[in-house]
Design a protein around this motif. Structure first.
Motif, PDB file in Angstrom:
ATOM      1  N   SER A  19       1.768   1.593  -3.518  1.00 24.46           N
ATOM      2  CA  SER A  19       1.386   1.403  -4.872  1.00 24.46           C
ATOM      3  C   SER A  19      -0.138   1.512  -4.430  1.00 24.46           C
ATOM      4  O   SER A  19      -0.500   0.004  -3.815  1.00 24.46           O
ATOM      5  N   GLU A  20      -1.004   2.383  -4.358  1.00 21.60           N
ATOM      6  CA  GLU A  20      -2.653   2.029  -3.801  1.00 21.60           C
ATOM      7  C   GLU A  20      -3.493   1.562  -4.656  1.00 21.60           C
ATOM      8  O   GLU A  20      -3.656   0.747  -4.300  1.00 21.60           O
ATOM      9  N   ASP A  21      -3.287   1.159  -6.093  1.00 18.20           N
ATOM     10  CA  ASP A  21      -4.646   0.793  -7.450  1.00 18.20           C
ATOM     11  C   ASP A  21      -3.699  -1.120  -7.073  1.00 18.20           C
ATOM     12  O   ASP A  21      -4.394  -1.876  -6.918  1.00 18.20           O
TER      13      ASP A  21
ATOM     14  N   ARG B 179       1.060  -1.346  -0.089  1.00 20.24           N
ATOM     15  CA  ARG B 179      -0.236   0.447   0.191  1.00 20.24           C
ATOM     16  C   ARG B 179       0.618   1.209  -0.075  1.00 20.24           C
ATOM     17  O   ARG B 179       0.241   2.587  -0.470  1.00 20.24           O
TER      18      ARG B 179
END
Length: 200
Positions: A154-156, A151
């Motif tokens: 990268s959030e995606d 996280r």
């Protein structure tokens, strides 16, 4: 003998049966009639007792409380399984419990050996359970740590990682779920009659 007595002498039970419902017994110009009516077997109506409204209300409340108590009892026992008659022990066997007891005296060495074996088995199962729980906790902790690190990167990717994998447990069903009965088939065990008791 006068005409009135002659008339009364002729007025017998037989003449009543044979005569009509109206019969003149007078010689005067305006005759009198005896009229026979049907027998009415009835009794006078009973007087309605005046009830106290408070007493009526108390009776209704008692009935209501009784019904509510029965409903609560049914809700309380809803989770319990229904009794099966086949598993109930007859009273005669319970009364003969002392007679049916087997008195087998084991030597002390065998008793000690069994106790030691039981202790060893319970210790082994406890260690096995402890190892499994610690392993599961470690795997879950490492997974949570990996998700937190992902996280941060990268959030995606983190959203994609927490999605459920639909192909993890594939399920396929082929063919009919039920087959039609074979006509004229003789069962080797005889006919089956479902006599399972049903409780409502």
């Amino acid at each position: 003998m006068s005409s009135a007595t002659k008339l009364l002498a002729s007025f017998t039970r037989l003449s009543l049966r044979e005569s009509s419902f109206q019969r003149s017994i007078s010689t005067a110009a305006a005759p009198l009639y005896f009229r026979l009516t049907q027998v009415v077997e009835a009794e006078p109506l009973k007087k309605k007792k005046k009830m106290d409204p408070m007493l009526i209300r108390q009776r209704e409340e008692r009935k209501k409380k009784k019904i509510e108590k029965q409903i609560r009892r049914l809700e309380k026992n809803a989770s319990q399984l229904k009794p099966i008659d086949e598993l109930e022990v007859p009273r005669t066997i319970l009364q003969e419990k002392e007679i049916r007891k087997r008195s087998i005296q084991l030597p002390e060495e065998v008793k000690d050996q069994r106790v030691a074996l039981l202790k060893e088995w319970s210790h082994y199962k406890y260690q096995q359970h402890l190892a499994e729980t610690t392993m599961i906790d470690e795997v879950m902790a490492s997974q949570q740590h990996a998700l937190e690190e992902l996280r941060k990167v990268s959030e995606d990717l983190w959203r994609e990682a927490i999605q459920l994998d639909q192909t993890l447990l594939p399920y396929r069903a082929r063919g009919p779920l039920r087959t039609p009965p074979i006509e004229g088939y003789n069962t080797p065990d005889g006919e089956y009659f479902n006599r399972t008791k049903k409780w409502d």
